[in-house]
Design an enzyme around this catalytic site. Structure first.
Site, PDB file in Angstrom:
ATOM      1  N   ASP A  53       0.782  -1.318  -0.311  1.00 17.92           N
ATOM      2  CA  ASP A  53      -0.284  -0.049  -0.133  1.00 17.92           C
ATOM      3  C   ASP A  53       0.450   1.514  -0.177  1.00 17.92           C
ATOM      4  OD1 ASP A  53       0.786  -0.296   2.261  1.00 17.92           O
ATOM      5  OD2 ASP A  53      -0.845  -0.101   3.332  1.00 17.92           O
ATOM      6  N   ARG A 281      -5.185   4.503   5.778  1.00 14.36           N
ATOM      7  CA  ARG A 281      -5.169   4.804   4.042  1.00 14.36           C
ATOM      8  C   ARG A 281      -6.678   5.210   3.775  1.00 14.36           C
ATOM      9  NH1 ARG A 281      -3.668  -0.504   3.200  1.00 14.36           N
ATOM     10  NH2 ARG A 281      -5.229  -0.443   1.648  1.00 14.36           N
ATOM     11  N   TYR A 289      -0.063  -3.441  11.164  1.00 11.41           N
ATOM     12  CA  TYR A 289       1.047  -3.740  10.952  1.00 11.41           C
ATOM     13  C   TYR A 289       0.719  -4.646  12.443  1.00 11.41           C
ATOM     14  CZ  TYR A 289       2.433  -3.327   5.775  1.00 11.41           C
ATOM     15  OH  TYR A 289       1.903  -3.017   4.899  1.00 11.41           O
ATOM     16  N   PRO A 365       7.219  -6.286   4.459  1.00 15.40           N
ATOM     17  CA  PRO A 365       7.179  -4.649   3.486  1.00 15.40           C
ATOM     18  C   PRO A 365       6.501  -4.147   4.348  1.00 15.40           C
ATOM     19  CG  PRO A 365       4.858  -7.132   4.432  1.00 15.40           C
ATOM     20  CD  PRO A 365       6.482  -7.097   4.989  1.00 15.40           C
TER      21      PRO A 365
HETATM   22  P1  FAD Z   1       3.950  -9.411  -7.326  1.00 21.48           P
HETATM   23  O1  FAD Z   1       2.953  -8.916  -7.121  1.00 21.48           O
HETATM   24  O2  FAD Z   1       4.117 -10.561  -6.188  1.00 21.48           O
HETATM   25  O3  FAD Z   1       3.252 -10.923  -8.727  1.00 21.48           O
HETATM   26  C1  FAD Z   1       3.057 -11.695  -9.027  1.00 21.48           C
HETATM   27  C2  FAD Z   1       1.963 -11.933  -9.954  1.00 21.48           C
HETATM   28  O4  FAD Z   1       2.851 -13.548 -10.527  1.00 21.48           O
HETATM   29  C3  FAD Z   1       1.256 -12.557  -9.764  1.00 21.48           C
HETATM   30  O5  FAD Z   1       0.024 -12.083 -10.426  1.00 21.48           O
HETATM   31  C4  FAD Z   1       0.767 -13.935  -9.650  1.00 21.48           C
HETATM   32  O6  FAD Z   1      -0.571 -14.226  -9.718  1.00 21.48           O
HETATM   33  C5  FAD Z   1       1.359 -14.212 -11.060  1.00 21.48           C
HETATM   34  N1  FAD Z   1       2.805 -15.620 -10.857  1.00 21.48           N
HETATM   35  C6  FAD Z   1       3.042 -16.059  -9.695  1.00 21.48           C
HETATM   36  N2  FAD Z   1       3.240 -17.369 -10.544  1.00 21.48           N
HETATM   37  C7  FAD Z   1       3.215 -17.273 -11.611  1.00 21.48           C
HETATM   38  C8  FAD Z   1       3.525 -17.770 -13.409  1.00 21.48           C
HETATM   39  N3  FAD Z   1       4.186 -19.299 -12.473  1.00 21.48           N
HETATM   40  N4  FAD Z   1       3.315 -17.874 -14.342  1.00 21.48           N
HETATM   41  C9  FAD Z   1       2.491 -16.361 -14.522  1.00 21.48           C
HETATM   42  N5  FAD Z   1       2.259 -15.815 -13.100  1.00 21.48           N
HETATM   43  C10 FAD Z   1       2.290 -16.546 -12.329  1.00 21.48           C
HETATM   44  N6  FAD Z   1       4.557  -4.331   0.151  1.00 21.48           N
HETATM   45  C11 FAD Z   1       4.486  -3.058   0.572  1.00 21.48           C
HETATM   46  O7  FAD Z   1       4.839  -2.852  -0.465  1.00 21.48           O
HETATM   47  N7  FAD Z   1       3.861  -2.551   1.126  1.00 21.48           N
HETATM   48  C12 FAD Z   1       3.081  -4.145   2.109  1.00 21.48           C
HETATM   49  O8  FAD Z   1       2.153  -4.060   3.026  1.00 21.48           O
HETATM   50  C13 FAD Z   1       2.787  -5.814   1.470  1.00 21.48           C
HETATM   51  N8  FAD Z   1       2.311  -6.172   1.779  1.00 21.48           N
HETATM   52  C14 FAD Z   1       2.253  -7.342   1.206  1.00 21.48           C
HETATM   53  C15 FAD Z   1       1.188  -8.563   1.818  1.00 21.48           C
HETATM   54  C16 FAD Z   1       1.826 -10.003   1.032  1.00 21.48           C
HETATM   55  C17 FAD Z   1       0.968 -10.999   1.523  1.00 21.48           C
HETATM   56  C18 FAD Z   1       2.592  -9.973   0.108  1.00 21.48           C
HETATM   57  C19 FAD Z   1       2.771 -11.322  -1.003  1.00 21.48           C
HETATM   58  C20 FAD Z   1       3.658  -8.923   0.040  1.00 21.48           C
HETATM   59  C21 FAD Z   1       3.142  -7.790   0.408  1.00 21.48           C
HETATM   60  N9  FAD Z   1       4.271  -6.732  -0.579  1.00 21.48           N
HETATM   61  C22 FAD Z   1       3.887  -4.816   0.534  1.00 21.48           C
HETATM   62  C23 FAD Z   1       5.138  -7.217  -1.074  1.00 21.48           C
HETATM   63  C24 FAD Z   1       4.139  -6.308  -1.794  1.00 21.48           C
HETATM   64  O9  FAD Z   1       2.681  -6.805  -2.384  1.00 21.48           O
HETATM   65  C25 FAD Z   1       5.490  -6.824  -3.666  1.00 21.48           C
HETATM   66  O10 FAD Z   1       6.480  -6.562  -2.861  1.00 21.48           O
HETATM   67  C26 FAD Z   1       5.365  -6.971  -4.844  1.00 21.48           C
HETATM   68  O11 FAD Z   1       3.700  -7.347  -4.897  1.00 21.48           O
HETATM   69  C27 FAD Z   1       6.423  -7.262  -5.711  1.00 21.48           C
HETATM   70  O12 FAD Z   1       5.332  -6.966  -6.505  1.00 21.48           O
HETATM   71  P2  FAD Z   1       6.004  -7.765  -8.363  1.00 21.48           P
HETATM   72  O13 FAD Z   1       5.051  -7.497  -9.057  1.00 21.48           O
HETATM   73  O14 FAD Z   1       6.956  -7.964  -8.288  1.00 21.48           O
HETATM   74  O15 FAD Z   1       5.215  -9.506  -7.500  1.00 21.48           O
END
Ligand code: FAD
Length: 678
Positions: A53, A281, A289, A365
């Site tokens: 967020d 928010r 948290y 996070p």
């Molecule tokens: P992700 O957002 O994880 O996106 C990965 C995407 O790839 C997903 O849509 C998934 O469905 C897709 N995917 C996965 N495997 C495959 C596959 N084999 N084939 C096709 N698609 C696939 N960050 C903050 O800054 N503040 C927070 O409060 C916070 N809270 C969080 C809470 C949780 C539970 C989690 C898990 C993360 C949190 N984060 C937070 C971290 C933040 O969400 C991530 O750092 C950020 O989303 C990373 O972005 P990304 O695009 O690298 O990966």
């Protein structure tokens, strides 16, 4: 699409795996640069609430360059003040400090918060608009195999990466909620605590049906598939680092409370019951948290999922906040996670398959970094892949991705390590309590961390894209590819021409005024993300005869048929020319005339559109917004000026005198494909 054997086959320039923030940022660059692209995600919907967020100042600047910061700025909650709460001598929590959330004057934006689903929505709309509906996330699609033809990786026109894709049914692509039938969304299915890789199972189920597979040959693949990245595993790479024993719960609720600072960002350390962070928010929501002392991960690092419920998380919050009361009627989302700090062993394979975002680094996070750093990885990588795949830039620039982003990932882990320890630890009872955390140290870390947390301290090291000396930066070292070979002395002289624009850092924004229509602009607003480099000509006092001659001589060199300006490979729209020239002069705007005082190349003429009125600016008074004094802020000599290059991602790449046109030409020869016009 051809068919080979039984499977349909097709070619694509860029295939993106995963449509989280990193994947969407990559797709956004491709849309803005007109690169044919597919983006697939194994889940059948985007996320609608919860998850990350925090939006750093830098992320908002980037959104502005892409054209949707206005949506973020309107919808997100702006974070202005942080309150620290600690136990007093009687053990009862009390407010001990207030500090600004964003360092004053650092950016034109302040840190803001909104749930990740909205951020993904803005990306999706922007991608649709700029790709003219040609790029759309293909949901319920995941890779089954990935092969790289090593013989072809150096051939710019080859499609050396072959990926077999599987198409899932709706049911297969729907993630399971923790509590069946619950109306409240939980994020546990993505949490490090209980997430299990399900790709094999999904592919097994989908393979049972005919017609669910296809073969894609890609020039480039970007794996943005999150912390458990399939792409990373397929390449045989790993994340290295440690997990801690701290488990945290997250609740997004509309709180009913007598706690006075619930609309402030708060860091609360209780005497014995753990710590809590409050993030106010959008739409009256508040994120909490909360450290969960009751849930202990087992030897494999997994926790018993049945023990983690919103009620358990709330009860932990109630203990920490006591004697204040907190409860809720409405919960929007909840999750739990364990803090783990890890960085990838490799960021790419053969500079054909890249990893970005959580796929190459994970951390807690709470510092609000995950989504930001993930988007910023992709912001660093996307334009490089786009320009190389279009044959505009040399393949050698791709090696700067790992060099530039590994350091950021490592800094992030170090920051997170310190921050999490200080936040998760029990407050020290007194000076002799060595195991407790000193609240003064915590405040100091917060204040120092603010610069890092803004995303504006990123300083890329020397490379073909950053003309600086290897030993001239504190946090440098060579960045994967060869540097342009500047000595420390030569670099120091160049940097001294504009000390307020550090080479390697993002182009710091100051307001300037349009020569043609007197409207004030933040100069960063003119550095749009469309894949173009900018040569910013700080033309100095253009009314001085000698200075005018210097500017004219520079413009003659720029206009010569062999200059990078005319030999950089032009591309079809939307990338008309890969280098744009902007001018900021220091004379009085009202004493100067656009058509009289500035060489034509600085405001080019088009037979259809007439003169370009949007390229020359003055560092001068405005009617309504005062005088920004850009030259003084950048430390540039108001008489003599200098030349500054901003890369397509707004980072400063080169600084020099007007007379150093050869140096400028060499900079572009190092990174662009230049070909003399017939
Ligand atoms: P992700 O957002 O994880 O996106 C990965 C995407 O790839 C997903 O849509 C998934 O469905 C897709 N995917 C996965 N495997 C495959 C596959 N084999 N084939 C096709 N698609 C696939 N960050 C903050 O800054 N503040 C927070 O409060 C916070 N809270 C969080 C809470 C949780 C539970 C989690 C898990 C993360 C949190 N984060 C937070 C971290 C933040 O969400 C991530 O750092 C950020 O989303 C990373 O972005 P990304 O695009 O690298 O990966």
């Amino acid at each position: 699409m051809a068919t080979n054997g039984h499977l349909p086959e097709s070619n694509i320039d860029v295939l993106i795996i995963g449509a989280g923030p990193a994947g969407l940022m990559t797709a956004c660059w491709m849309a803005h640069c007109g690169v044919t692209t597919r983006i697939v995600d194994k889940r059948n919907t985007k996320i609608f609430c919860g998850q990350a967020d925090g939006l750093q100042c830098r992320s908002l600047e980037i959104f502005d360059s892409l054209g949707f910061a206005d949506r973020a700025w309107k919808e997100a909650n702006h974070m202005i003040e942080i309150c620290m709460w600690n136990p007093g001598p009687d053990g009862v929590i009390r407010r001990s400090d207030r500090i600004p959330d964003t360092i004053v004057g650092l950016s034109r934006f302040t840190q803001s918060v909104i749930h990740q689903g909205r951020v993904e929505r803005w990306f999706l709309d922007n991608i649709k608009k700029y790709s003219k509906d040609t790029i759309d996330v293909e949901r319920g699609v995941l890779p089954e195999s990935l092969d790289i033809d090593k013989e072809k990786v150096e051939d710019p026109s080859a499609h050396p990466v072959t990926v077999k894709l599987r198409h899932l049914s709706d049911e297969e692509a729907t993630p399971e909620q923790q509590i069946k039938g619950s109306k409240v969304s939980d994020g546990l299915f993505r949490s490090s605590l209980i997430y299990e890789d399900d790709e094999e199972e999904l592919i097994r189920k989908s393979s049972a049906r005919a017609g669910t597979a296809e073969i894609v040959h890609a020039k480039y693949v970007v794996g943005c598939d999150g912390a458990r990245s399939w792409t990373r595993r397929a390449l045989g790479f790993e994340l290295q680092g440690e997990a801690t024993d701290f488990i945290w719960g997250v609740l997004d609720i509309i709180p009913i409370t007598d706690f006075p600072d619930v609309r402030m960002r708060c860091a609360i350390h209780s005497a014995e019951n753990g710590s809590l962070m409050v993030i106010p928010r959008e739409n009256k929501l508040v994120r909490l948290y909360i450290q969960l002392k009751e849930v202990i991960p087992d030897a494999t690092g997994r926790a018993d999922r049945s023990k983690i419920t919103p009620e358990l998380i709330l009860s932990a919050a109630q203990k920490i906040l006591s004697p204040y009361k907190i409860d809720y009627e409405y919960c929007d989302w909840w999750t739990a996670y364990q803090i783990g700090q890890r960085v990838g062993t490799n960021f790419d394979a053969h500079q054909r398959v890249f990893l970005a975002g959580d796929a190459v680094h994970t951390h807690s996070p709470k510092a609000g970094q995950g989504m930001n750093v993930s988007m910023q990885d992709a912001f660093n990588l996307g334009w490089k892949v786009a320009l190389v795949s279009k044959g505009i830039a040399k393949r050698s620039i791709l090696s700067t991705y790992e060099g530039e982003r590994r350091r950021v990932a490592q800094d992030l882990i170090d920051f997170d390590h310190r921050f999490s320890r200080l936040f998760s630890g029990r407050p020290a009872k007194d000076l002799m309590d060595a195991e407790g955390v000193s609240m003064e140290e915590f405040k100091e870390a917060f204040l120092k961390g603010n610069m890092f947390a803004s995303g504006l301290s990123v300083n890329y090291g020397p490379s073909v894209l950053v003309a600086k000396a290897a030993d001239a930066i504190e946090n440098g070292g060579l960045n994967g590819s060869s540097s342009v070979g500047i000595s420390a002395d030569a670099f120091a002289k160049k940097q001294a021409l504009a000390p307020g624009l550090p080479i390697g850092m993002r182009f710091n924004s100051v307001k300037v005024v349009s020569q043609a229509d007197a409207r004030p602009w933040h100069i960063q607003e003119k550095l749009k993300s469309n894949g173009r480099f900018r040569v910013v000509l700080f033309a100095g006092n253009i009314l001085d005869v000698e200075q005018r001659k210097r500017v004219e001589k520079f413009c003659e060199a720029l206009d010569s048929p062999t200059s990078f300006f005319h030999t950089a490979t032009p591309s079809s729209a939307p990338l008309e020319s890969v280098v744009e020239v902007l001018t900021v002069h220091s004379s009085k705007r009202t004493d100067t005339e656009l058509l009289r005082d500035f060489p034509e190349i600085l405001h080019p003429f088009d037979p259809h559109d007439g003169w370009d009125y949007d390229k020359v600016f003055a560092d001068d008074e405005t009617y309504h917004e005062g005088f920004a004094d850009a030259y003084t802020k950048y430390g540039i000599d108001k008489e003599r000026g200098c030349v500054v290059v901003a890369r397509p991602d707004q980072h400063v790449g080169w600084i020099g005198e007007f007379e150093d046109f050869d140096g400028l030409q060499k900079y572009f020869e190092g990174c662009l494909v230049l070909s003399p016009k017939a």
